[in-house]
Design an enzyme around this catalytic site. Structure first.
Site, PDB file in Angstrom:
ATOM      1  N   HIS A   1       0.999  -1.141  -0.002  1.00 14.17           N
ATOM      2  CA  HIS A   1       0.057   0.190   0.031  1.00 14.17           C
ATOM      3  C   HIS A   1       0.842   1.206   0.060  1.00 14.17           C
ATOM      4  O   HIS A   1       0.728   2.118  -0.884  1.00 14.17           O
ATOM      5  CB  HIS A   1      -0.938  -0.077   1.185  1.00 14.17           C
TER       6      HIS A   1
ATOM      7  N   ASP B   1       6.820  21.851 -26.358  1.00 10.96           N
ATOM      8  CA  ASP B   1       6.891  20.512 -25.696  1.00 10.96           C
ATOM      9  C   ASP B   1       7.844  20.481 -24.581  1.00 10.96           C
ATOM     10  O   ASP B   1       8.332  21.505 -24.147  1.00 10.96           O
ATOM     11  CB  ASP B   1       7.258  19.482 -26.694  1.00 10.96           C
TER      12      ASP B   1
ATOM     13  N   TRP C   1       6.936   0.265   3.998  1.00  9.05           N
ATOM     14  CA  TRP C   1       7.434   0.752   2.715  1.00  9.05           C
ATOM     15  C   TRP C   1       8.668   1.492   3.178  1.00  9.05           C
ATOM     16  O   TRP C   1       9.343   2.136   2.060  1.00  9.05           O
ATOM     17  CB  TRP C   1       6.450   1.788   2.318  1.00  9.05           C
TER      18      TRP C   1
ATOM     19  N   SER D   1      13.191   6.128 -13.674  1.00  9.57           N
ATOM     20  CA  SER D   1      12.062   6.904 -14.247  1.00  9.57           C
ATOM     21  C   SER D   1      12.045   8.387 -13.623  1.00  9.57           C
ATOM     22  O   SER D   1      11.706   9.388 -14.176  1.00  9.57           O
ATOM     23  CB  SER D   1      10.975   5.909 -14.221  1.00  9.57           C
ATOM     24  N   SER D   2      12.039   8.262 -12.084  1.00  8.58           N
ATOM     25  CA  SER D   2      11.646   9.647 -11.508  1.00  8.58           C
ATOM     26  C   SER D   2      13.061  10.667 -11.946  1.00  8.58           C
ATOM     27  O   SER D   2      12.744  11.748 -12.139  1.00  8.58           O
ATOM     28  CB  SER D   2      11.890   9.315 -10.245  1.00  8.58           C
TER      29      SER D   2
ATOM     30  N   HIS E   1      13.102  11.893   3.483  1.00  6.47           N
ATOM     31  CA  HIS E   1      12.326  13.065   4.005  1.00  6.47           C
ATOM     32  C   HIS E   1      12.270  14.210   2.723  1.00  6.47           C
ATOM     33  O   HIS E   1      11.234  14.740   2.597  1.00  6.47           O
ATOM     34  CB  HIS E   1      13.046  13.870   5.255  1.00  6.47           C
TER      35      HIS E   1
ATOM     36  N   GLU F   1      11.822  13.226   0.082  1.00  4.49           N
ATOM     37  CA  GLU F   1      10.545  12.495  -0.691  1.00  4.49           C
ATOM     38  C   GLU F   1       9.292  13.018  -0.396  1.00  4.49           C
ATOM     39  O   GLU F   1       8.337  13.265  -0.938  1.00  4.49           O
ATOM     40  CB  GLU F   1      10.838  11.085  -0.747  1.00  4.49           C
TER      41      GLU F   1
ATOM     42  N   TYR G   1       8.477  16.095   0.701  1.00  2.94           N
ATOM     43  CA  TYR G   1       8.290  17.317  -0.048  1.00  2.94           C
ATOM     44  C   TYR G   1       8.067  17.274  -1.468  1.00  2.94           C
ATOM     45  O   TYR G   1       7.386  18.041  -2.208  1.00  2.94           O
ATOM     46  CB  TYR G   1       9.342  18.414   0.400  1.00  2.94           C
TER      47      TYR G   1
ATOM     48  N   SER H   1      -2.049  27.066  -5.399  1.00  2.00           N
ATOM     49  CA  SER H   1      -1.446  28.420  -5.555  1.00  2.00           C
ATOM     50  C   SER H   1      -2.164  28.793  -6.882  1.00  2.00           C
ATOM     51  O   SER H   1      -2.097  30.033  -7.228  1.00  2.00           O
ATOM     52  CB  SER H   1      -0.031  28.593  -5.585  1.00  2.00           C
TER      53      SER H   1
ATOM     54  N   HIS I   1      14.550  13.120  12.097  1.00  2.00           N
ATOM     55  CA  HIS I   1      13.446  13.553  13.105  1.00  2.00           C
ATOM     56  C   HIS I   1      12.564  12.084  12.839  1.00  2.00           C
ATOM     57  O   HIS I   1      11.623  11.704  13.730  1.00  2.00           O
ATOM     58  CB  HIS I   1      12.789  14.654  12.839  1.00  2.00           C
ATOM     59  N   HIS I   2      12.715  11.181  11.992  1.00  2.31           N
ATOM     60  CA  HIS I   2      12.093  10.077  11.787  1.00  2.31           C
ATOM     61  C   HIS I   2      12.589   8.903  12.624  1.00  2.31           C
ATOM     62  O   HIS I   2      12.134   7.779  12.815  1.00  2.31           O
ATOM     63  CB  HIS I   2      12.118   9.598  10.400  1.00  2.31           C
TER      64      HIS I   2
ATOM     65  N   THR J   1       6.270  26.830   6.134  1.00  4.04           N
ATOM     66  CA  THR J   1       4.956  26.333   5.816  1.00  4.04           C
ATOM     67  C   THR J   1       3.761  27.443   6.242  1.00  4.04           C
ATOM     68  O   THR J   1       2.975  27.462   5.593  1.00  4.04           O
ATOM     69  CB  THR J   1       4.743  24.856   6.504  1.00  4.04           C
TER      70      THR J   1
ATOM     71  N   LYS K   1       3.130  30.015   3.617  1.00  7.87           N
ATOM     72  CA  LYS K   1       2.309  29.421   2.674  1.00  7.87           C
ATOM     73  C   LYS K   1       0.823  29.689   2.967  1.00  7.87           C
ATOM     74  O   LYS K   1       0.122  30.112   2.357  1.00  7.87           O
ATOM     75  CB  LYS K   1       2.790  28.104   2.183  1.00  7.87           C
TER      76      LYS K   1
ATOM     77  N   ARG L   1       1.517   1.232  15.133  1.00  9.79           N
ATOM     78  CA  ARG L   1       1.175   1.310  13.689  1.00  9.79           C
ATOM     79  C   ARG L   1       1.435  -0.004  13.173  1.00  9.79           C
ATOM     80  O   ARG L   1       2.442  -0.896  14.060  1.00  9.79           O
ATOM     81  CB  ARG L   1       1.888   2.423  12.974  1.00  9.79           C
TER      82      ARG L   1
END
Ligand SMILES: [Cu+2]
Lengths: 520, 385
Positions: free
Chosen positions: A70, A99, A135, A163-164, A247, A249, A251, A262, A296-297, A322, A325, A444
């Protein structure tokens, strides 16, 4: 240019060999939606098992495969390709380019994706089952103790990483080289800006992910011990490398969503975006900070207190840009002349729910408190408020906003609004109670839980089914629009919309801006 | 995939009835605390400081949230096109941008101060009076007392919820999934230091009421501590995904008075020497099989199945190893099978239990080898390696 290159090729070759940014964008969008439904189906299995205490539907081993797949499919298969698809469609239209800068690579970066996910999905049928280590695939659970399919998982991650990276290089090159004359950097629409910054994040961290999985591969098959203490390595090293990717990632996932919102809020407020410059700087600051907060993870891995403090302070700092924004979005709405079509509803839903995810993010940043939150459902609630309400809501918002431009037809507004309210209620019913069970002590990634968590989990599951159903409504609405929507005549579909994409016909012709537009 | 949909409908009913009857009758000494929505301060000073910090940040967020969303709602209400407003044209202001950068920054500093002092105190593991080595295993915890007087005390703590409750065949009890065969026992009012590590994969030792969560990492030892101010039974769970039975390795800590603690420790020391005694004894087949059955239920059943049919682990019924030479069989159990889920049990179980479970596997599930393995055989096997 000869006359015979103006329209798309016929049949399947159109899609296989296309280098047209609109075709490729469309393929990305449909692919990501298919992955979204697949990842969503896994979520439904998870919530069905967690509907009540006890094991009912699936075994714990399969439950772990469900949570892992998932997460992987939603992050890498649904959200990231969806935004790349959006970038493909919109960036050339927004900067007045004919293009993307690298059209052949564009084709390739899309077409390797289905293979990556076919490999990942095929692991369900392998001995030992699909990846089951979360994950975040922490070693040594993902190395020494992994099912054999981990090797295929590594291969899959390499392909989708490739690909990314190619997608990101393409976007950065397009933004830098293909802007219409007069489109200076500080005139670019914010969606282009956020993607431009995201592209750099991707280029910086996807290779790190590739490094991490390669080290795993070495540990598993070639006798190294990067992540095994028995051979002089360190399992915590894996987490540092993973989160150095992971991390930024998050963002990568959210910044393009910021960009979408926006665009949409000014349109339906009929008022220019407030604080454009500060929005650009805030995005850049968030991107910079995202590189120095990864641990922080990992507050509970036993870092020295000095490291812990550094990461705590740096993480808290992210609240500042943040906040800027959010304040700017609200100031844009302030004294505008608002209407609330479906895209605007999703944009406002995004602002509200993402801000709540931001609040819990700030709470999680507080290291001592995180000793209680970490790896509990509180975290699950937090990141679904940022990922689902952030990325999925903004993505849905984008589809409703630009769909009339893409296919020249208007979606059904009543159905769109219904979908919004059903999603909003379903989403909150699913994830709000998860704050509670998390604070009350539910870890979790468990297939079964103690009785005191039963009531809120039942609510969560009901909410999840509602939220899941709302996506079918979305699918129906989009298909119905494409097939039989009311044709839109105007170029500028929305009254308050500004930008080059609203100067081309609806539907946007196969080739646009073959001569550069005038940018005032 | 192993679907059990056919049993779902029946089990659903049992589970729901069970859930509500447990709750309604408040069965057992402890009641299920339903609808709990917040963190608990727990029974430690650090725990209440964490709780205060949590609530402070929470209320700050609430205030900001109410203000921000309030402004937004007001705007949504009054700045609508349908009310015939014309949009304003302002779109920037350096002053407000600076203000809403600086003010949040100051608020953050105010939060960071108490967070820093609390964190530094959490990291102070000095001057503990009891030290316990906590080792995470797939899927149980091992506790070893390492201070003087308790050196020989070490035991595993395993989920004791019966399988039938998990499978919805029986009513679930109040402490469903939060109960173990042997809880950790610590004295009240004493600083207890935990040295946390793991044997296989990463686990995390989490007891909310004691305000402790620390990752258990194979090959490394983390330190943390608690000082419980109230006697009682406190429950927690493994917090880091550690494989199949991650959800089934709870933690139970009994905080008792100092005298009770010493009495308990004395008993454990005596038990340990008793086992030593047993090591030199000879047993007959029935004794070994009976003991081995228990050991098997507790340690092997999860992977090898109730009928020895296998699962995560190889089948024991009819296994060439369990029906082959004793040395080979002992080797699998004592040293494990490297690179697979089969762990080395040589250090996890004492020689009596090792002998018993080996004998049991050789004679249960229709293996009927008829031979028996004595503790001394295990001892000799280990010496001979
Ligand atoms: Cu564990």
């Amino acid at each position: 240019m000869g006359d015979h290159h103006h329209g798309p090729a016929k049949g399947i070759t159109r899609w296989l060999t296309t280098t047209n940014h609109k075709d490729i964008g469309t393929m990305y969008l449909w692919f990501s939606f298919a992955m979204f439904l697949l990842g969503g189906a896994f979520a439904m299995v998870i919530r069905a098992e967690l509907f009540q205490p006890g094991l009912q539907l699936i075994e714990p081993a399969f439950f772990n495969q469900m949570t892992t797949m998932h997460g992987l499919i939603m992050v890498f298969g649904a959200i990231m390709p969806a935004f790349v698809g959006l970038a493909n469609w919109m960036i050339p239209l927004m900067i007045g380019a004919p293009d993307m800068a690298l059209p052949r690579m564009n084709n390739w970066s899309f077409w390797i994706l289905p293979f990556a996910f076919a490999i990942l999905a095929s692991s369900f049928f392998m001995e030992g089952g699909a990846p089951n280590f979360g994950w975040t695939f922490y070693a040594p659970l993902s190395t020494t103790y992994a099912p054999p399919s981990v090797t295929f998982f590594i291969f899959g991650v390499h392909i989708l990483g490739l690909s990314s990276i190619m997608g990101a290089i393409n976007i950065a090159a397009t933004v830098m080289n293909m802007r219409a004359p007069g489109m200076t950097y500080m005139k670019m629409p914010l969606f282009v800006w956020t993607w431009f910054i995201t592209a750099y994040l991707l280029i910086a961290v996807m290779p790190v992910l590739a490094g991490a999985v390669t080290m795993m591969l070495m540990d598993i098959h070639f006798g190294t011990s990067f992540f095994s203490a028995a051979g002089g390595g360190d399992p915590v090293l894996f987490q540092h490398i993973f989160w150095f990717f992971g991390h930024p990632e998050v963002y990568i996932i959210i910044l393009p969503g910021f960009g979408v919102v926006s665009q949409v809020i000014p349109t339906f407020s009929r008022k220019r975006l407030f604080g454009y410059d500060s929005m650009v700087y805030a995005t850049a600051s968030i991107a910079f900070l995202s590189f120095i907060v990864w641990a922080h993870h990992m507050y509970t891995v036993g870092m020295p207190v000095a490291g812990e403090l550094f990461f705590m302070y740096a993480t808290m700092l992210i609240a500042v840009p943040t906040g800027v924004k959010v304040f700017n979005w609200i100031s844009t709405m302030w004294r505008g002349a608002m209407t609330f079509e479906t895209p605007m509803l999703f944009a406002i839903g995004f602002v509200v729910l993402f801000t709540m995810g931001g609040f819990t993010g700030l709470m999680l940043a507080i290291a001592p408190a995180d000793f209680q939150y970490h790896d509990s459902y509180f975290v699950v609630a937090h990141f679904h408020y940022t990922m689902v309400a952030g990325a999925i809501f903004s993505m849905t918002c984008a589809v409703y906003y630009w769909l009339p431009k893409w296919c020249g037809r208007m979606y059904n507004e009543t159905l769109g609004k219904t979908q919004f309210w059903v999603s909003f209620v379903g989403f909150n019913l699913t994830f709000f109670p998860q704050h509670f069970v998390g604070l009350a002590g539910m870890p979790r990634r468990i297939p079964d839980y103690a009785l005191q968590f039963a009531d809120f989990n039942l609510m969560s599951s009901v909410g999840a089914f509602i939220y899941g159903a709302s996506q079918l409504l979305f699918l129906y609405n989009v298909v119905a629009t494409i097939v039989a929507g009311e044709p839109v005549e105007k170029e500028q579909v929305w009254e308050g919309a500004e930008g080059l994409e609203w100067t081309v016909a609806s539907p946007a012709p196969y080739h646009t801006f073959t001569t550069p537009p005038d940018v005032k | 995939m192993s679907c059990k949909i056919n049993r779902l409908i029946g089990s659903t009913r049992i589970a729901i009835v069970a859930l509500f009857s447990v709750v309604a009758s408040g069965a057992g000494a402890e009641e299920v605390q339903r609808w709990r929505v917040n963190m608990e301060p727990g029974v430690t000073e650090i725990g209440s400081r964490i709780y205060d910090l949590h609530m402070t940040v929470f209320w700050i967020c609430v205030v900001i949230g109410v203000a921000v969303f309030g402004v937004m709602l007001y705007s949504i209400y009054s700045h609508r096109k349908s009310r015939g407003v014309t949009p304003a044209t302002f779109h920037e202001s350096t002053l407000v941008e600076v203000a809403w950068t600086v003010v949040p920054f100051l608020i953050l500093i105010a939060m960071a101060v108490p967070a820093t002092t609390t964190l530094i105190d959490i990291y102070n593991t000095d001057e503990s009076e009891v030290d316990i080595l906590v080792t995470g295993y797939q899927w149980k915890w091992k506790y070893e007392y390492i201070n003087e007087g308790g050196e020989n005390v070490s035991f595993f703590s395993t989920l004791s919820t019966p399988r039938s409750e998990i499978d919805n065949e029986d009513e679930k009890n109040t402490n469903y999934l939060l109960e173990v065969d042997e809880p950790l026992v610590i004295p009240v009012g004493k600083k207890v230091r935990f040295l946390v590590t793991a044997y296989d994969v990463i686990h995390a030792w989490w007891v909310p009421a004691l305000a402790v969560k620390k990752d258990a990492i194979p090959g490394f030892i983390n330190e943390t501590w608690t000082l419980a101010l109230e006697e009682g039974v406190y429950r927690g769970q493994c917090a880091e995904l550690c494989g199949k039975d991650h959800g089934f390795m709870p933690i139970v800590v009994k905080v008792v008075s100092e005298s009770e603690y010493h009495e308990w420790l004395g008993e454990k020391v005596a038990q340990a020497s008793e086992i030593k005694e047993l090591m030199s004894q000879q047993f007959d087949l029935d004794q070994l099989v009976e003991r081995g059955d228990e050991v098997y239920q507790r340690n092997c059943l999860a992977c090898h199945g109730a009928q020895g049919e296998g699962g995560v682990g190889a089948a024991i019924a009819g296994s060439a190893i369990a029906m082959g030479e004793v040395a080979g069989h002992l080797d699998s159990i004592v040293n494990g099978v490297p690179g697979t889920a089969m762990q080395a049990f040589g250090n996890q179980l004492n020689d009596v239990d090792l002998a018993a479970v080996t004998t049991y596997q050789r004679n249960a599930f229709g293996n009927n080898m008829g031979d028996l393995v004595q503790p001394i055989d295990v001892y000799n096997f280990k010496q001979g390696q």
